[in-house]
Structure formats: C-alpha cells, structure tokens
Design a protein around this motif. Structure first.
Motif, PDB file in Angstrom:
ATOM      1  N   UNK A  92       0.818  -1.211   0.000  1.00 28.43           N
ATOM      2  CA  UNK A  92       0.000   0.000   0.000  1.00 28.43           C
ATOM      3  C   UNK A  92       0.853   1.263   0.000  1.00 28.43           C
ATOM      4  N   UNK A  93       2.059   1.195   0.531  1.00 24.70           N
ATOM      5  CA  UNK A  93       2.930   2.376   0.562  1.00 24.70           C
ATOM      6  C   UNK A  93       3.979   2.366  -0.539  1.00 24.70           C
ATOM      7  N   UNK A  94       3.921   1.392  -1.439  1.00 26.04           N
ATOM      8  CA  UNK A  94       4.900   1.343  -2.522  1.00 26.04           C
ATOM      9  C   UNK A  94       4.474   2.269  -3.657  1.00 26.04           C
ATOM     10  N   UNK A  95       5.417   2.909  -4.335  1.00 28.16           N
ATOM     11  CA  UNK A  95       5.053   3.811  -5.433  1.00 28.16           C
ATOM     12  C   UNK A  95       4.359   3.079  -6.572  1.00 28.16           C
TER      13      UNK A  95
ATOM     14  N   UNK B 148      -3.890   4.866  -8.774  1.00 25.34           N
ATOM     15  CA  UNK B 148      -4.320   6.256  -8.924  1.00 25.34           C
ATOM     16  C   UNK B 148      -4.627   6.578 -10.382  1.00 25.34           C
ATOM     17  N   UNK B 149      -3.736   6.173 -11.280  1.00 22.01           N
ATOM     18  CA  UNK B 149      -3.954   6.447 -12.698  1.00 22.01           C
ATOM     19  C   UNK B 149      -5.176   5.705 -13.221  1.00 22.01           C
ATOM     20  N   UNK B 150      -5.326   4.443 -12.853  1.00 19.05           N
ATOM     21  CA  UNK B 150      -6.454   3.653 -13.349  1.00 19.05           C
ATOM     22  C   UNK B 150      -7.776   4.206 -12.849  1.00 19.05           C
TER      23      UNK B 150
ATOM     24  N   UNK C 100      -5.521  14.200 -23.195  1.00 15.70           N
ATOM     25  CA  UNK C 100      -6.338  14.237 -21.990  1.00 15.70           C
ATOM     26  C   UNK C 100      -6.004  13.060 -21.077  1.00 15.70           C
ATOM     27  N   UNK C 101      -5.808  11.887 -21.668  1.00 12.53           N
ATOM     28  CA  UNK C 101      -5.440  10.712 -20.884  1.00 12.53           C
ATOM     29  C   UNK C 101      -4.128  10.943 -20.149  1.00 12.53           C
ATOM     30  N   UNK C 102      -3.137  11.481 -20.859  1.00  8.61           N
ATOM     31  CA  UNK C 102      -1.851  11.763 -20.231  1.00  8.61           C
ATOM     32  C   UNK C 102      -1.989  12.799 -19.128  1.00  8.61           C
ATOM     33  N   UNK C 103      -2.813  13.813 -19.357  1.00  7.52           N
ATOM     34  CA  UNK C 103      -2.996  14.861 -18.364  1.00  7.52           C
ATOM     35  C   UNK C 103      -3.655  14.315 -17.102  1.00  7.52           C
TER      36      UNK C 103
ATOM     37  N   UNK D 264      -1.729  13.924 -13.546  1.00  9.41           N
ATOM     38  CA  UNK D 264      -2.187  14.640 -12.357  1.00  9.41           C
ATOM     39  C   UNK D 264      -2.423  13.681 -11.197  1.00  9.41           C
ATOM     40  N   UNK D 265      -2.996  12.507 -11.492  1.00  7.20           N
ATOM     41  CA  UNK D 265      -3.280  11.543 -10.430  1.00  7.20           C
ATOM     42  C   UNK D 265      -2.001  10.948  -9.851  1.00  7.20           C
ATOM     43  N   UNK D 266      -1.049  10.627 -10.705  1.00  7.12           N
ATOM     44  CA  UNK D 266       0.194  10.011 -10.222  1.00  7.12           C
ATOM     45  C   UNK D 266       1.214  11.036  -9.745  1.00  7.12           C
ATOM     46  N   UNK D 267       1.017  12.301 -10.114  1.00  2.81           N
ATOM     47  CA  UNK D 267       1.967  13.330  -9.698  1.00  2.81           C
ATOM     48  C   UNK D 267       2.071  13.462  -8.196  1.00  2.81           C
ATOM     49  N   UNK D 268       0.953  13.192  -7.480  1.00  7.17           N
ATOM     50  CA  UNK D 268       0.968  13.254  -6.022  1.00  7.17           C
ATOM     51  C   UNK D 268       2.033  12.320  -5.469  1.00  7.17           C
TER      52      UNK D 268
END
Length: 849
Positions: A415-418, A425-427, A468-471, A475-479
């Motif tokens: 759960x804490x692994x990148x 998050x991306x999915x 849009x998919x990349x954006x 954004x989701x994985x950037x966190x």
C-alpha cells in the motif's frame, strides 16, 4: 377588457385557484383541501424542495450508497489500516488486532443506528491493520545486522544481467564461514563483477562476498529501501570478491512449488534472452522489461530520459499490456469458432473465448514476475472475463476496488509502494473521468442528420484523447511521484501524446504476437517490428528529455500526500455534489505545504554510515567528500532541491590550502598513531581558524585527520577519520561524526557524538536550528564573538531528526549486538538530545589568535 381580466387577481380564490396541486392517485376520495390532507403537496413548494434536496447530505449519501460507494470506500478504509500499521511505534500483535477487528465487526452488525457505518469503517481499518500484522509475522526473515566479509554458499534462485554484462544473483543462503554468521540472512542479492562460468538457476554457488544490510532512508522522511527489502524477503545486499564458483554434486531436494518457481524463472530468462538476441541495444532491453519485467539491461541514459519525460510507466506491465494480450486471445478464439457455424450456434463460444483469455492473462502474469501493476491488471481483466462467464456486466470502478482489496489482503505492505499507489491512482482517475464523459454523452439525444467525421477529425480526436489521458494520469500520479521521488515531469504530456500511438499500434500488438508465436519459432519478424517501434519511442524520449528534466518538488510532508490522496478518492468514488468536498483536503494540504515551505531547512545532513555529511546552503550542498556517493547525494539533492555539489577545501599543511573548486583529492588515513597533544593542538587551531568568518558553510579538511565546518547558526561540526581526534572534537566542537563503530556513545563534555554504531540505530540524521526555548545553548562561551570580530549567534542551538529509532520488523536488526547475541531496546530519541559546552571547549574558544 381581455387584458384587464387577465391582470385581475381572484379576491376570494381558494388555494387550488392560486396553486396547482399534486394528488395521490391511490386515494381518489381524499379530501383535496391542502390544509386538511398532508398528502397534497403544492408544486411550487415541491420545486423548492427539489432545489434544497440537491444540498441534502442524507439524500446525497443515499444516492452514493445506491451507486455502490460503500464497497469502494470499504477497500479504501482497508488500505488506510494497512498504511497506518507502518507508522505505528511498534508491531501490534496479530491475535489482539484480529480479536479487536472481530469485536468491532460484531458491534457494527448488531447496531441499527447511524453508528453502524462508523463501526463498519473502523472494522475495515482494523482489518487492514490485522492483515499487515499477519504479513509481518508470515515473512519474519533475518536481516543482516552489520557489514561483513564472509564466504557464502547457497542456491541460485534467480539471476539478471545488467547493461554492463554483470550478473546479479538472488541466492538462498545455505552456510557461511570465515567467519560463520550467527544470524545469516535467508536470501541475499549479490553482484558478480568478474568474468566467470555461467551459473544456472538452481545450481549451488560459492564465493567470498561482502554483505551489507539494506539501507534505510537517506534522510528522515524519504524512501525506505529496508522496508521494501524486508517484504521482498531479501536480508542483505553485496558483491563477490572475484568470480564465484559452482559447487558440483551438491543438489538440493526441490518441492513442487520450488520446481514451478524455477521453471517460471527459467522461462522468463529464456524469453528475455531471445528478445535481446533479436532486438539489440536499449530497444531490446526495453522490450524485455515490457514483456518479462527484466529492466536491468536498460542503460542509465534511457532510464533517465524515460523518467524525465514520464514514459517510465511503459516499462511496468500494466493494464495496457494485459488487456491487449487478453483481447487478442479472446478475439482470435471467437473468430476461430465463427469459422465453424455448427459450433458457434450450438456452444457458448463467447464463454470459451473468455476462458482462453483468462488462461493467456494468467500465463502473462507468471512470466511478468507478478509485479503489483501486473497483479492489478490481471485481477481487473479476470473480473471482467468472469462477468462474461456469468452473463453479467462488470462495473469497472468496482473492479479497481476488488483488485486493490485482493492485493492488499495478500501483501498489505504494497500500500505504501510507489508502484501500487501510482498504478491504482492512474487507473481510478481514468475510469472516473471517462465514465463521467460517457454518462454525459448517454444523456444526449443522438443526431442522425450529421455526417460521419472526416479522417483528419478522427485523428485529431485521437490525439486530443491521448493528451487528456496523459494529463489525467499525470495529475493523479503526480501526487505520489512528488512524494517518493521528489520530482515531477514538465513535458510528460508531449512525450506521451507522441509515443503512445506507437506503443499502442506497433509495439504492444507485435510484442504480443511475438510471445504467442515464440514456441513455434516464428517470432523474429514480430520482434523486429516491435524493436523498430521501440527505437522510435526511445528517440522520442531522448528528444523530449533534452527540453529539460522537469522540476524538483523537494520532500513532501506525509500529511500532504495523505490529504491529496483523500481528495483523489473523493473525486473518483463520488457522483453527487459530495464530490466538491474534495476541495477541503486540498485546501488543508495547501496550508500544510505552505507552512513547510516557510519552515527553515536542515542545517546539516548525516548519512547512516557516517561517511558522508552535507551542509545545506542556498547555492548547493557542501559535503566532506570531493566525490560523494551518488546513491546518497542524489537523494539529498532531490529532497532538498539543491543539486549543486560544493566539495571541501583540503588543507595540505599549515600554510597551503586548496579552495573548494580545486579540490581533487580525498582525505586519506595516516599510517602512524597520532600524539594526543598534537591532536588537541591541531583541532584547536582548526576551530580558531573558523572564527574569522571566512568560508562559512564549507568543510575544511586536513589530510588523514578530520574535516571541520561552521554552520549558519554558529554550530561547529567535525567529521573525523581518526579516533585520536574524538576527544578534542568533543571538547572543542558541537557535533562530532566518525564512521567507526566506537564503544563510546556520547561525549562527556555534552557535545553530540555520532558514530557508526549510534547511526546504525538511529539511521540518517537531519540537524535543524532550534528556536529560542526549544534547545540549549551550544556555544555559550562565544556569545559575543572572538578576537577576529566575527559575530555569532549569541546562543546557537540545534535539534535532530532521525530516520529510525523504532523497533519494527524491518529495523529490528539495527539493535542486535553480535557480542552478546541479543537485542537492545532503542535508545532515547535523538531529537530530545541537546548539547552543552565543556570547560575545555570554552577555554579553547576564548583564546585570541
């Protein structure tokens, strides 16, 4: 007249004349007087109720419950419990945690009030804690307690070859000797640098090796490699001195599970070798990574380019790879059955095709090494295919929750692994975004009068969709990218928009066909086409990376990551106006981040082996090494947003000094013992030289002796190479660091002493300037400056933060004493230790040059 009648209001009109009513058709004999029949609701009043109903929390929650939000949030609470387990001060007992989980679950089942939902959420959190505790007990591996050189023998479990042609072996340890370890790790990963005969998987290997325990965080709050190594079952890392040998005739009895594991590993290796044989260079290495998760052979330049441009996600086997493999098998089987009309009309060929796709996906999971992203993709694909078998529709967001729950039930540490965090998050973000877009289009009335879009317009829509998919995914994985790697890509969207069509149209389809035809020996043509596509992708990555390497975010507080994760969950799980409540954790995260940016950075960083120390300056990191370890320094650079290295100034003798920019030589240890009087005199002169205020924030090193520096708040730091200088450093400096495991644990003068032994327990250290009242004065004798006229902080104080200090499963080895064969309890928190000056130090500092 008509106009006047239209404007006239009835004077004694009834309520029915003024307002339309809604009647209950089930009771036609009801009294229609609204004052007597409460079932008759005025339409005007109903419209207001509709407006207010949109803001009704209870109605919104009921609507979310109807959409299945409870199941989604249950998996999120389970993940929260697994994550909370990691930050606990000690390992909770599994039996006690399980009993508490059952008790809270029974209370939730027997409670009929609104408290039931709260108890259910608490039950899922406790279930996550219990699952994490069970995994820790199930692993229970031995981690090497300190570096050692020994002769090791064992069995090769797996092997990989890197870009330089060196072999890395995962070895199951059978024995050690010269010396014999009391606590040998069960499995170690070793690098063989020298040329040697091939050692096959399953063979017995022997050789002289240097072993070291897995490293902890490079600085407090950064990525912990020891945690990941523990749950990967690896107790030590190291390398062979010289070529390793094979122990002939030493066969190990293998069980059924071991034979399957060895067969799978050998199959993965065979596929990787075949791919690299047909596709040379980095293209072949990337193809092997996308097929069997073998990344070792990718050059550092390509890895860096992919990391900068955000293309690194193609190296992990994820939904794109798994879904294409399953879709090819599913479509191929259905087309094959369609060629035989009798079979297609008599038998449920769609279900047969689904079974074949499940088998293909499972095989792909095995050869991929079953990494987290592959597990998540496999579970989602299998859930959708099982839905076909059961003639039911699969809910995609529910598939994500099921996949997360199953993975965390087996391996809660993920759960804490990148990989886990960024993959889910991306999915989830993409499913929520495109699900909302599809729902919006479903509500539109189709227009059959418009003509079909042109070819150019269709390609334009495709490019916009990729952007849009990349954006959304970025954004989701950037966190989590910022939290784990302290960096975000600036040109990721450009690289993905250009590269993803090549990957989707050329690389993945032909790579899948190559895998399917490899047993027949017909894979070469498909691999060559795949290689051409990957060469184009690599060229795109290098070209876009030349624009810039993104920007460093620095170390992100854990509370910020947790709040932004909560906001992401709210956005992807909710469908009503409750989605707007995601703004609350976003604002809270912004406030915490703003406060963190305003806070003072550390003054000094100390590595956990005491060999490297760095002073933080506005223009870079000033270290005690001309060539610092890139493994540690690179992590410090990204976490502090200071990438420039400032080497030390080396004092060759009492008159000659090399400035920092001309330093080319490392300090070396002397051959003869040092007279204590000379050591005290040399240290005193070095301390007095700092009083002139020149070269503040730079280490000044005397060859074979020590390095000394003054921090911004007046604190004096000494890094020592010889134990003879420990006494003078304790008496004349505030912080003394020595990379030797001394039995001495503290200075009697009150100065803070960091040795290889104390840092083994505490981990890496960050030194901060303490506010007034938080610490004790460290330089009371120099309150008003010295003879040179330099001004110092009247009462320079400092505090410490440490990386370890807790007895957890993956840190327990830090507290093992090999002399007594027992474990010691962690000492006091380093952050509570403050330093005082000794009388000798005050006397030395009061001398006028």
């Amino acid at each position: 007249m008509a106009h006047a009648d239209a404007e006239r209001e009835p004077v004694n009109g009834s309520a029915c004349e003024r307002t339309a009513f809604t009647f209950d058709p089930a009771d036609p004999h009801a009294d229609h007087d609204p004052n007597k029949d409460p079932r008759l609701i005025p339409t005007a009043s109903r419209s207001w109720r509709r407006r207010w109903s949109h803001l009704s929390v209870r109605q919104a929650l009921d609507e979310e419950r109807g959409h299945g939000a409870l199941f989604l949030w249950a998996s999120a609470f389970f993940a929260t419990g697994a994550a909370l387990w990691r930050i606990l001060p000690s390992d909770p007992p599994f039996v006690a945690t399980l009993g508490l989980t059952i008790a809270v679950g029974l209370a939730a089942a027997l409670t009929a009030s609104r408290l039931r939902n709260v108890l259910a959420a608490l039950c899922m959190i406790l279930a996550g804690l219990a699952s994490a505790a069970a995994e820790a007990d199930r692993r229970s591996i031995t981690v090497l307690d300190s570096p050692v050189v020994t002769t090791i023998s064992g069995r090769v479990l797996s092997r990989e070859i890197d870009e330089e042609g060196r072999w890395r072996y995962l070895v199951e340890v059978k024995s050690t000797h010269d010396p014999t370890l009391r606590r040998p790790p069960e499995r170690v990963r070793l690098l063989a640098r020298s040329d040697h005969p091939d050692i096959e998987i399953g063979a017995s290997i022997i050789g002289l090796a240097r072993l070291a325990p897995p490293s902890g965080p490079a600085m407090p709050g950064t990525f912990d490699f020891a945690f990941n190594s523990y749950f990967a079952g690896i107790g030590a890392f190291g390398f062979f001195y010289g070529p390793p040998g094979i122990m002939p005739g030493d066969q190990v009895e293998e069980g059924y599970a071991d034979r399957i594991a060895r067969w799978t590993t050998e199959l993965r290796e065979t596929i990787a070798f075949r791919i690299k044989e047909v596709i040379p260079g980095d293209a072949g290495a990337v193809a092997a990574a996308m097929t069997v998760s073998d990344r070792r052979a990718i050059s550092e330049e390509t890895n860096e380019a992919f990391r900068i441009t955000g293309l690194a996600h193609i190296l992990s086997i994820s939904g794109l790879h798994m879904s294409l493999a399953a879709a090819l098998m599913f479509t191929g089987l259905r087309l094959g059955f369609a060629l035989v009309p009798g079979v297609a009309q008599t038998w449920p060929v769609k279900k047969f095709a689904a079974l074949g796709a499940i088998g293909t996906s499972t095989f792909y999971l095995l050869i991929s090494g079953a990494v987290i992203s592959a597990q998540r993709a496999w579970i989602m694909v299998v859930v959708m295919l099982v839905a076909i078998l059961l003639d039911r529709a699969a809910l995609t967001m529910r598939n994500v929750a099921i996949a997360a729950f199953l993975i965390l039930l087996i391996t809660p540490s993920a759960v804490t692994s990148p990989g886990f965090q960024m993959s889910f998050a991306a999915t989830a973000a993409l499913i929520a975004a495109y699900g909302g877009w599809a729902a919006r289009n479903r509500n539109k009335t189709p227009d059959f009068t418009t003509s079909k879009p042109s070819f150019v317009w269709r390609w334009t829509l495709l490019i916009l969709g990729l952007a849009v998919t990349s954006l959304i995914a970025g954004a989701a994985t950037g966190i989590f990218s910022a939290h784990h790697f302290h960096r975000m890509s600036s040109y990721g969207m450009i690289a993905n928009v250009v590269a993803m069509p090549v990957i989707s149209v050329i690389v993945m389809p032909f790579g899948t066909l190559a895998l399917l035809t490899m047993p027949l020996g017909l894979d070469a043509i498909f691999l060559m086409i795949m290689g051409l596509g990957l060469e184009a992708v690599i060229a795109i990555g290098h070209h876009v990376a030349a624009y810039g390497d993104g920007f460093a975010t620095g170390k992100i507080p854990g509370a910020v990551t947790a709040l932004l994760s909560l906001a992401l969950l709210i956005l992807v799980f909710t469908r009503t106006w409750l989605r707007s409540t995601a703004l609350i954790p976003v604002l809270a995260a912004a406030l915490i981040m703003a406060a963190d940016l305003r806070a003072d950075p550390p003054l000094l960083l100390i590595a956990e082996d005491a060999r490297l120390a760095a002073i933080l300056r506005e223009d870079g990191l000033a270290t005690n090494r001309a060539r610092p370890s890139s493994f540690i320094f690179d992590q410090w650079a990204t976490a502090t947003r200071l990438a420039t290295h400032i080497p030390p100034a080396v004092v060759l003798d009492e008159q000659t000094e090399l400035p920092a920019e001309e330093t080319t030589t490392e300090p070396v240890l002397p051959d003869a013992e040092i007279d204590p009087a000379i050591a005290y005199g040399t240290m005193r002169r070095a301390v007095l030289e700092l009083e002139d205020g020149q070269m503040e924030g730079v280490f000044r090193c005397r060859r074979g002796a020590f390095c000394i520096a003054r921090l911004g708040n007046g604190t004096i730091v000494a890094w020592l190479e010889e134990p003879a200088y420990v006494g003078p450093a304790c008496d004349m400096t505030d912080i003394a660091i020595i990379p030797i495991p001394l039995s001495m644990r503290q200075c009697r003068s009150g100065a803070k002493l960091f040795t290889a032994r104390t840092l083994r327990e505490t981990g890496a250290i960050a030194v901060y300037a303490a506010s007034t009242g938080e610490g004790f004065a460290a330089n009371e004798a120099r309150a008003a400056g010295t003879g040179s006229g330099a001004q110092f902080d009247p009462q320079p104080t400092f505090r410490f933060e440490q990386s370890a200090g807790r007895m957890r499963a993956w840190t327990r080895h830090r507290y093992y004493d090999w002399r007594t064969g027992s474990f010691t309890e962690p000492g006091g928190d380093a952050s509570s230790v403050n330093t005082h000056m000794s009388e000798d130090r005050r006397a030395a500092d009061s001398i006028d040059q």
